[in-house]
Design an enzyme around this catalytic site. Sequence first.
Site, PDB file in Angstrom:
ATOM      1  N   ARG A 105       0.882  -1.182   0.000  1.00 41.17           N
ATOM      2  CA  ARG A 105       0.000   0.000   0.000  1.00 41.17           C
ATOM      3  C   ARG A 105       0.910   1.219   0.000  1.00 41.17           C
ATOM      4  O   ARG A 105       1.706   1.390   0.921  1.00 41.17           O
ATOM      5  CB  ARG A 105      -0.895  -0.008   1.243  1.00 41.17           C
ATOM      6  CG  ARG A 105      -1.629   1.287   1.435  1.00 41.17           C
ATOM      7  CD  ARG A 105      -2.732   1.192   2.449  1.00 41.17           C
ATOM      8  NE  ARG A 105      -3.852   0.449   1.925  1.00 41.17           N
ATOM      9  CZ  ARG A 105      -5.073   0.466   2.454  1.00 41.17           C
ATOM     10  NH1 ARG A 105      -5.331   1.184   3.528  1.00 41.17           N
ATOM     11  NH2 ARG A 105      -6.055  -0.235   1.915  1.00 41.17           N
ATOM     12  N   HIS A 132      -7.427   1.055  -6.310  1.00 43.35           N
ATOM     13  CA  HIS A 132      -7.581   0.092  -5.203  1.00 43.35           C
ATOM     14  C   HIS A 132      -8.231  -1.185  -5.763  1.00 43.35           C
ATOM     15  O   HIS A 132      -9.388  -1.481  -5.469  1.00 43.35           O
ATOM     16  CB  HIS A 132      -8.436   0.728  -4.104  1.00 43.35           C
ATOM     17  CG  HIS A 132      -8.375   0.024  -2.788  1.00 43.35           C
ATOM     18  ND1 HIS A 132      -7.541  -1.045  -2.526  1.00 43.35           N
ATOM     19  CD2 HIS A 132      -9.056   0.246  -1.629  1.00 43.35           C
ATOM     20  CE1 HIS A 132      -7.718  -1.439  -1.280  1.00 43.35           C
ATOM     21  NE2 HIS A 132      -8.623  -0.683  -0.715  1.00 43.35           N
ATOM     22  N   GLN A 135     -10.009  -4.043  -3.564  1.00 47.20           N
ATOM     23  CA  GLN A 135     -11.328  -3.658  -3.061  1.00 47.20           C
ATOM     24  C   GLN A 135     -12.400  -3.927  -4.119  1.00 47.20           C
ATOM     25  O   GLN A 135     -13.478  -4.436  -3.825  1.00 47.20           O
ATOM     26  CB  GLN A 135     -11.326  -2.177  -2.688  1.00 47.20           C
ATOM     27  CG  GLN A 135     -12.655  -1.677  -2.161  1.00 47.20           C
ATOM     28  CD  GLN A 135     -12.994  -2.235  -0.793  1.00 47.20           C
ATOM     29  OE1 GLN A 135     -12.183  -2.168   0.118  1.00 47.20           O
ATOM     30  NE2 GLN A 135     -14.194  -2.776  -0.630  1.00 47.20           N
ATOM     31  N   ASP A 223     -17.470   7.021  -1.153  1.00 46.31           N
ATOM     32  CA  ASP A 223     -16.216   6.832  -0.407  1.00 46.31           C
ATOM     33  C   ASP A 223     -15.939   8.131   0.345  1.00 46.31           C
ATOM     34  O   ASP A 223     -16.590   9.154   0.090  1.00 46.31           O
ATOM     35  CB  ASP A 223     -15.080   6.495  -1.398  1.00 46.31           C
ATOM     36  CG  ASP A 223     -13.765   6.127  -0.707  1.00 46.31           C
ATOM     37  OD1 ASP A 223     -13.770   5.842   0.506  1.00 46.31           O
ATOM     38  OD2 ASP A 223     -12.718   6.131  -1.396  1.00 46.31           O
ATOM     39  N   CYS A 263     -16.380   1.262   0.623  1.00 48.70           N
ATOM     40  CA  CYS A 263     -15.224   0.403   0.917  1.00 48.70           C
ATOM     41  C   CYS A 263     -14.800   0.479   2.375  1.00 48.70           C
ATOM     42  O   CYS A 263     -14.121  -0.418   2.867  1.00 48.70           O
ATOM     43  CB  CYS A 263     -14.049   0.774   0.002  1.00 48.70           C
ATOM     44  SG  CYS A 263     -13.412   2.453   0.269  1.00 48.70           S
ATOM     45  N   ARG A 291     -13.537  -8.977   1.043  1.00 48.34           N
ATOM     46  CA  ARG A 291     -12.118  -8.716   0.786  1.00 48.34           C
ATOM     47  C   ARG A 291     -11.324  -9.989   1.021  1.00 48.34           C
ATOM     48  O   ARG A 291     -10.440 -10.365   0.238  1.00 48.34           O
ATOM     49  CB  ARG A 291     -11.604  -7.596   1.704  1.00 48.34           C
ATOM     50  CG  ARG A 291     -12.151  -6.210   1.426  1.00 48.34           C
ATOM     51  CD  ARG A 291     -11.662  -5.674   0.102  1.00 48.34           C
ATOM     52  NE  ARG A 291     -10.203  -5.599   0.043  1.00 48.34           N
ATOM     53  CZ  ARG A 291      -9.450  -4.637   0.569  1.00 48.34           C
ATOM     54  NH1 ARG A 291     -10.034  -3.620   1.188  1.00 48.34           N
ATOM     55  NH2 ARG A 291      -8.143  -4.639   0.451  1.00 48.34           N
TER      56      ARG A 291
HETATM   57  N1  NVA Z   1     -10.147   6.593  -0.967  1.00 44.57           N
HETATM   58  C1  NVA Z   1      -9.760   6.056   0.308  1.00 44.57           C
HETATM   59  C2  NVA Z   1      -9.915   4.563   0.316  1.00 44.57           C
HETATM   60  C3  NVA Z   1      -9.593   3.920   1.631  1.00 44.57           C
HETATM   61  C4  NVA Z   1      -9.716   2.435   1.596  1.00 44.57           C
HETATM   62  C5  NVA Z   1      -8.333   6.448   0.613  1.00 44.57           C
HETATM   63  O1  NVA Z   1      -7.477   6.351  -0.278  1.00 44.57           O
HETATM   64  O2  NVA Z   1      -8.067   6.868   1.740  1.00 44.57           O
HETATM   65  N1   CP Z   2     -11.246  -0.549   2.386  1.00 42.30           N
HETATM   66  C1   CP Z   2      -9.960  -0.626   2.781  1.00 42.30           C
HETATM   67  O1   CP Z   2      -9.036  -0.842   1.997  1.00 42.30           O
HETATM   68  O2   CP Z   2      -9.796  -0.481   4.120  1.00 42.30           O
HETATM   69  P1   CP Z   2      -8.425  -0.311   4.884  1.00 42.30           P
HETATM   70  O3   CP Z   2      -7.900   1.060   4.571  1.00 42.30           O
HETATM   71  O4   CP Z   2      -8.809  -0.457   6.344  1.00 42.30           O
HETATM   72  O5   CP Z   2      -7.460  -1.380   4.449  1.00 42.30           O
END
Ligand code: NVA
Ligand code: CP
Length: 304
Positions: A105, A132, A135, A223, A263, A291
């Site tokens: 990540r 992502h 997801q 989101d 998500c 997931r």
């Molecule tokens: N758009 C959000 C998704 C989190 C799973 C982020 O990048 O923070």
């Molecule tokens: N939806 C998702 O990816 O959650 P986290 O940021 O908790 O991994």
Amino acid sequence: MAGPKHFLDIDRFEGDTLRDILDVGRSFKAGTPPDGEPQPLAGKALALIFEKPSTRTRVSFEVGIRQLGGDAVVLEPSSTQLGRGETVADTARVMSRYVDAIVIRTVKEAHLLELAEHATVPVINGLTDRTHPCQLMGDVMTFEEHLGAIAGRTIAWCGDGNNMASSWIQAAVRFGFELRLACPEPLSPPQDVLDWAAREGGRVLVTSDMAEALDGADCVVTDVWVSMQDDDKRPDRHNLLRSYQIDDAAMAMAKPEAIFMHCLPAHRGEEVAASVIDGPQSVVWDEAENRLHAQKGILLWCMK
Ligand code: NVA
Ligand code: CP
């Protein structure tokens, strides 16, 4: 010799491959693993690198690889030499000598691509500033569990044109559904992702009008308004997005049997009203659970 089987983004796959991956995930969920083998990754090790926080991605991959018979090592840059300037490329070369796959990540997509270029084991995108994909695999699985085949259906995205929006656009093309995104103009999804979808013949509409996106939709998705990498940018984000909240009135514009997805993590009272996310149309807990199942399909595709 073919290189490692990376899982970097939905747009890099044929629809059929993505479907096969989901089928494997579904068979694990149903307790009928492929070839009757519950632990096909016995003896394999997965590294997870998190440059940003995570709850679902971290736990679902860690538990998932263990359930498949393997083991996980979780790394945060601050506690590794990455945090002291060792390059992603060198990290990729070294990790490839210890583990059988790497989930990352990243704060920048460039880190994911650098890791994938230099790793000799599969690299899996656990979220970047741009996309992502893991997801989305769980999301498609969840839609189909509740409403049947997603091909030909209509999904409405409302809010920020962020990393999740881009993955939804890629999924619309590969899984053959219509996607309507309602976004304030300054927060539209990236033009290159939209151009790609148009070139591929995808049915993707971007509008600033919520009603246009929501009218008769099978599924409503949103989101957070402020993604992890957006903390210090655009102080006007909340003002721009205020009228894009999914509340009961917004859900009423979709089909009566429409489902609501997010998500997570969610901010009740911002992108979604509590009455919606905690209400009868919400499938967010199934979505979070899936997931785990969808990623077992991804792990197997990458590592077996
Ligand atoms: N758009 C959000 C998704 C989190 C799973 C982020 O990048 O923070
Ligand atoms: N939806 C998702 O990816 O959650 P986290 O940021 O908790 O991994």
